[in-house]
Design an enzyme around this catalytic site. Structure first.
Site, PDB file in Angstrom:
ATOM      1  CG  HIS A 490      11.535 -14.818  14.299  1.00  0.00           C
ATOM      2  ND1 HIS A 490      11.959 -13.811  15.144  1.00  0.00           N
ATOM      3  CD2 HIS A 490      10.177 -14.786  14.354  1.00  0.00           C
ATOM      4  CE1 HIS A 490      10.918 -13.209  15.690  1.00  0.00           C
ATOM      5  NE2 HIS A 490       9.821 -13.796  15.225  1.00  0.00           N
ATOM      6  N   PRO A 491      12.668 -19.006  11.827  1.00  0.00           N
ATOM      7  CG  PRO A 491      11.712 -21.065  11.241  1.00  0.00           C
ATOM      8  CD  PRO A 491      11.522 -19.886  12.146  1.00  0.00           C
TER       9      PRO A 491
END
Length: 559
Positions: A490-491
């Site tokens: 989930h960057p």
């Protein structure tokens, strides 16, 4: 063109392929939405560039295929981070989609929006127009909710949201165990109150993955005003003065140029969008000069503010005779599951990355949950997972309870390591650097252990394999988290929206300091939302589409 190929192999002359109204760089979750919404007006010509290939692999579309696509270099960039001090100097593999649909084509299929508070904080950080009440209509616009009677949901949108096709007795026991330790039952974590425990909902339709490409791109890819180029690696944005007018890119060794009469829109995600900005001369001046790139705009926030969810798994061996998902992948049982999928579109092959969602508060004074659990009645072979990056289920029955901190304070960065666009950017995740992050993940592990020890689960569990009963103190639990945790993919945040000195885009998602250039993807999030990022990224692109079309209308009226 492979990103391993250097620009030295390209033919010298550029070929101009023409002018479009909009050029979208990246056909991931955001790019597919933009392509759909902008080309709904037949007068608007759009070029959609994707560095990966087409999403034709059956493993993309069969939900459980993510176990293979998460390690498949044909559809996955498999980026590798730099050595990370907070996790004992380990390097982490970051899967990102290298295919139409981007990471929505290889993700774990979980549908989570985040908390109202997340978006209201964006607004308080200077992102006017991005509070919950502003964003909620775009979640609804995107959604086709299969379960009837859910407040705050909608039908008729492109993105299908459905319940799991098959529940599991161990997963049911997990829910009961959560309730026994004080976690409320919650069958809709996307409702007004996120706190609680229940089954995840999935981006699945008729037992098949509903990626952004399936939802938004496939139905409209034959529109005459849409041109899709795959295997198209963007090199840099072309400018006249401070106005973006096109993109230089390569396909199979040929160097091409396309022009944009209105805007260039970057939708490459939290790694690729800041990389392309830096390659185009927009970013920290010292970094650009170090790589021989002329500075167009000294924008120090490009690549900074990187945030990601760091997940730590706890594994439990279930007692002999207790069935888990592990055994469903073996022998005649697996054959039966294949037949069930073929004839009913149910069962093992529709499995997502987790069955049970739990959102909890690690401290009673918190207003909202700060930890999310991904829970599945299955365990991976740890040696294959760590040594070979292979997700192989064990033979014996198991359960995994995996907490992650929802709103990490630690921030990392993305920086180019070369002026060559085919070379991966450097990724410094900086996990667990902040003391609050350390405290929160330790408390998350403790709550997970309490869940496993609750009556509903304790009778099913033979032993805690990891961290193990000897790992008790906060120091030991933190050491375990540092040694075993990793990304949950989930960057965000590396081209953040805002008004402060580190902002990269303003609240209309226009890049600060230039004209005709926007960023529309997860990189614009000023803070990480409380949950999985695919649905929020689609929301961002839905909202951006309306802003872009509104600006076009205003421009036409002015003319």
């Amino acid at each position: 063109m492979s990103q391993a190929t250097t620009t030295a192999t390209l033919s010298g002359a550029e070929t101009d392929i023409g002018t479009y109204d909009y050029i979208i760089v990246g056909a991931g979750s955001a790019g597919c939405v933009l392509a759909n919404r902008l080309t709904a007006d037949p007068s608007i010509r759009v070029l959609l560039l994707e560095a990966g290939g087409k999403d034709t692999s059956p493993l993309i579309h069969i939900p459980v295929g993510y176990a293979e696509t998460l390690k498949d270099p044909k559809v996955n960039w498999l980026y590798q981070t730099e050595a990370d001090p907070g996790t004992n100097g380990r390097q982490h593999v970051w899967p990102r989609g290298k295919v139409l649909g981007g990471s929505s084509s290889i993700n774990g299929l979980l549908y989570i929006r985040g908390q109202r508070r997340d978006y209201d904080i964006w607004r308080q950080l200077g992102c006017e127009g991005w509070g919950w009440d502003d964003c909620a209509p775009y979640f609804l616009k995107s959604q086709n909710q299969e379960r009837a009677g859910l407040d705050g949901h909608a039908t008729g949108g492109p993105l299908n949201v459905s319940d799991v096709t098959q529940k599991h007795p161990v997963s049911d026991a997990v829910i009961q165990a959560g309730v026994e330790i004080g976690i409320p039952r919650n069958d809709d974590p996307n409702g007004e109150n996120q706190e609680g425990i229940g089954y995840y909902q999935l981006t699945v339709k008729n037992g098949m993955r509903c990626s952004a490409a399936v939802a938004y791109l496939h139905p409209i890819k034959q529109r005459p005003n849409l041109t899709i180029r795959t295997h198209a690696l963007a090199h840099h944005v072309i400018f006249t003065g401070k106005r973006a007018i096109g993109v230089q890119f390569s396909v199979d060794g040929d160097l091409l140029v396309a022009k944009a009469s209105h805007e260039v829109i970057l939708s490459g995600g939290a790694i690729n969008s800041p990389q392309l900005l830096q390659l185009s001369g927009i970013g920290p001046a010292d970094l650009l000069r170090r790589h021989g790139i002329a500075v167009k705009v000294d924008l120090p926030g490009v690549g900074q503010n990187l945030r990601d969810h760091y997940v730590v798994g706890m594994r439990y061996r279930l007692k002999p005779g207790v069935k888990s998902v592990n055994e469903m992948t073996k022998g005649l049982t697996f054959v039966g599951e294949v037949l069930k999928f073929l004839f009913q579109r149910k069962g093992l092959l529709t499995l997502s990355a987790a069955h049970i969602a739990a959102f909890v508060k690690t401290r009673p004074e918190l207003e909202t949950p700060d930890v999310q659990y991904h829970i599945l009645p299955a365990t991976m072979d740890q040696k294959k997972l760590f040594d070979e990056q292979k997700m192989v289920l064990e033979d014996r029955p198991g359960l995994t309870i995996a907490p992650c901190q929802l709103r990490p304070e630690s921030t990392g960065r993305i920086e180019i390591k070369s002026a060559d666009p085919s070379q991966h950017a450097g990724i410094w995740p900086n996990y667990l650097a902040d003391s609050l992050d350390q405290q929160t993940i330790v408390e998350g592990l403790k709550i997970g252990r309490r869940m496993a020890q609750a009556p509903a689960l304790a009778g099913l569990i033979e032993a805690e394999m990891e961290p193990g009963s000897a790992v008790v103190s906060d120091e030991a639990l933190l050491a375990y988290a540092r040694e075993t945790g990793s990304t949950i993919y989930h960057p965000v945040g590396t081209a953040k929206m805002g008004r402060d000195a580190m902002a990269v885009v303003d609240p209309s998602l226009k890049v600060i300091g230039v004209d005709g250039l926007r960023v529309v993807d997860a990189s614009i999030m000023p803070r990480l939302i409380s949950g999985n990022t695919n649905a929020p990224t689609i929301m961002i692109a839905e909202k951006a589409s309306d802003m872009i079309l509104a600006a076009r209308g205003q421009s036409s009226q002015a003319a």
